[in-house]
Design a protein around this motif. Structure first.
Motif, short mmCIF file in Angstrom:
data_model
loop_
_atom_site.label_atom_id
_atom_site.label_comp_id
_atom_site.label_asym_id
_atom_site.label_seq_id
_atom_site.Cartn_x
_atom_site.Cartn_y
_atom_site.Cartn_z
N GLU A 172 -18.78 3.83 -0.51
CA GLU A 172 -19.28 2.93 -0.16
C GLU A 172 -19.22 2.98 1.77
O GLU A 172 -19.34 2.18 2.54
N GLY A 173 -18.92 4.53 1.98
CA GLY A 173 -19.27 4.46 2.97
C GLY A 173 -17.70 5.33 3.32
O GLY A 173 -17.73 5.41 4.84
N VAL A 174 -16.74 4.53 2.28
CA VAL A 174 -15.15 4.63 2.73
C VAL A 174 -14.39 5.63 2.63
O VAL A 174 -14.38 5.70 1.29
N GLU A 175 -13.93 6.29 3.60
CA GLU A 175 -13.14 7.72 3.22
C GLU A 175 -11.57 7.15 2.40
O GLU A 175 -11.47 6.26 3.02
N LEU A 176 -11.30 7.12 1.05
CA LEU A 176 -10.26 6.87 0.46
C LEU A 176 -8.59 6.87 1.06
O LEU A 176 -8.90 8.61 0.83
N LYS A 177 -8.02 6.54 1.30
CA LYS A 177 -6.82 6.89 2.30
C LYS A 177 -5.40 6.78 1.45
O LYS A 177 -4.74 6.91 0.46
N ASP A 178 -5.21 5.03 1.74
CA ASP A 178 -4.54 4.72 0.84
C ASP A 178 -5.29 4.70 -0.30
O ASP A 178 -5.78 3.70 -0.11
N MET A 179 -3.55 3.80 -1.19
CA MET A 179 -3.35 3.47 -2.38
C MET A 179 -3.06 1.71 -1.82
O MET A 179 -1.72 2.00 -1.84
N VAL A 180 -3.95 1.00 -2.56
CA VAL A 180 -4.18 -0.47 -2.58
C VAL A 180 -3.54 -1.30 -3.42
O VAL A 180 -4.21 -0.90 -4.39
N TYR A 181 -2.72 -1.99 -3.09
CA TYR A 181 -1.81 -2.99 -4.50
C TYR A 181 -2.37 -4.16 -4.43
O TYR A 181 -1.97 -4.24 -3.84
N LEU A 182 -2.26 -4.14 -5.35
CA LEU A 182 -3.03 -5.85 -5.87
C LEU A 182 -1.97 -6.51 -7.12
O LEU A 182 -2.31 -5.99 -8.09
N ARG A 183 -1.75 -7.89 -6.74
CA ARG A 183 -0.93 -8.53 -8.01
C ARG A 183 -1.51 -9.66 -8.34
O ARG A 183 -2.11 -10.49 -7.65
N LYS A 184 -1.98 -10.66 -9.31
CA LYS A 184 -2.03 -11.39 -10.05
C LYS A 184 -0.54 -11.99 -11.22
O LYS A 184 0.05 -11.09 -11.71
N PRO A 185 -0.17 -13.09 -10.56
CA PRO A 185 0.75 -13.38 -10.98
C PRO A 185 0.55 -14.45 -13.09
O PRO A 185 -0.29 -14.06 -13.01
N ALA A 186 1.55 -13.72 -13.56
CA ALA A 186 1.65 -14.09 -14.38
C ALA A 186 1.34 -15.10 -15.41
O ALA A 186 1.17 -16.58 -14.03
N MET A 187 0.45 -15.52 -16.24
CA MET A 187 -0.44 -16.68 -16.43
C MET A 187 0.71 -18.35 -17.06
O MET A 187 0.60 -19.09 -16.65
N CYS A 188 1.55 -17.85 -17.36
CA CYS A 188 2.82 -18.90 -18.07
C CYS A 188 4.54 -17.69 -17.29
O CYS A 188 4.71 -16.06 -18.13
N ASP A 189 5.11 -17.86 -17.69
CA ASP A 189 6.82 -17.41 -18.13
C ASP A 189 6.86 -17.40 -19.77
O ASP A 189 6.59 -18.90 -20.24
N ASN A 190 8.33 -17.06 -19.90
CA ASN A 190 8.87 -16.83 -21.10
C ASN A 190 9.71 -18.68 -21.11
O ASN A 190 8.99 -18.74 -22.12
N ASN A 191 9.42 -19.27 -20.54
CA ASN A 191 9.82 -20.47 -20.91
C ASN A 191 9.02 -21.05 -20.97
O ASN A 191 9.07 -22.49 -22.41
N SER A 192 7.92 -21.31 -20.85
CA SER A 192 6.57 -21.97 -21.21
C SER A 192 6.14 -21.69 -22.38
O SER A 192 6.79 -22.38 -23.33
N LEU A 193 6.30 -19.82 -23.00
CA LEU A 193 5.90 -19.88 -23.71
C LEU A 193 6.58 -19.84 -24.73
O LEU A 193 6.46 -20.84 -26.07
N ARG A 194 8.37 -19.83 -25.26
CA ARG A 194 8.68 -20.64 -25.74
C ARG A 194 8.96 -21.70 -26.13
O ARG A 194 9.07 -22.66 -26.71
N ARG A 220 0.46 -1.04 -0.08
CA ARG A 220 -0.13 -0.21 -0.36
C ARG A 220 0.78 0.83 0.28
O ARG A 220 2.09 0.81 0.25
N ILE A 221 0.51 2.07 -0.73
CA ILE A 221 1.26 3.98 -0.48
C ILE A 221 0.11 4.24 0.10
O ILE A 221 -1.06 4.83 0.31
N PRO A 222 0.39 4.54 1.76
CA PRO A 222 -0.13 5.53 2.52
C PRO A 222 -0.50 7.00 2.17
O PRO A 222 0.38 7.74 1.43
#
Length: 147
Positions: free
Chosen positions: A115-137, A99-101
């Motif tokens: 939705e009744g929430v005062e936004l203060k911090d930026m929350v970062y979310l991540r999703k892993p890659a579907m596959c890596d470069n070796n799998s693609l190759r 998060r970035i405070p």
């Protein structure tokens, strides 16, 4: 774009992003702005669906399409702590990263309440890659061998 309510924030990335537009009956109904952040990371800067088309799977479909275009990339996004938004992204496979405070307090010219929430911090979310470069190759090599 309706995914961010302050135009100056959109201006920060609009010139450097890939913009995907979803159409329903030839009418632009959804958009997704994505930037390349380096180190194999793509960032969703904006995902927006017109209000009359929400809760129909269009946002999820836009995300899935964009992610499928870059299967070897990690995707990340920053958002406020709005419960429905966090739930949506969690259901799409995104998990808490960091998060970035005080991001919204420091970067927006007005208080944002969702939705009744005062936004203060930026929350970062991540999703892993579907596959890596070796799998693609390896898949490409297999495909060529079968041709």
């Amino acid at each position: 774009m309706i995914g961010d309510e302050q135009e100056s924030m959109i201006d920060r990335y609009l010139g450097d992003c890939l913009l995907f537009i979803g159409f329903i009956d030839s009418i632009p109904s959804a958009c997704c702005a994505v930037t390349t952040e380096g180190d194999g990371i793509m960032e969703i800067k904006n995902l927006a669906v017109l209000p009359e088309h929400r809760n129909k799977g269009i946002g999820r479909s836009m995300l899935e399409y964009v992610e499928s275009m870059f299967p070897d990339k990690v995707f990340q996004l920053g958002t406020g702590e709005t419960p429905s938004t966090l739930r949506f992204y969690h259901n799409c496979g995104y998990n808490y990263s960091h998060r970035i405070p005080n991001f919204f307090i420091d970067n927006y010219d007005h208080t944002i309440i969702e939705e009744g929430v005062e936004l203060k911090d930026m929350v970062y979310l991540r999703k892993p890659a579907m596959c890596d470069n070796n799998s693609l190759r390896n898949n490409a090599i297999r495909h060529l061998a079968l041709s």
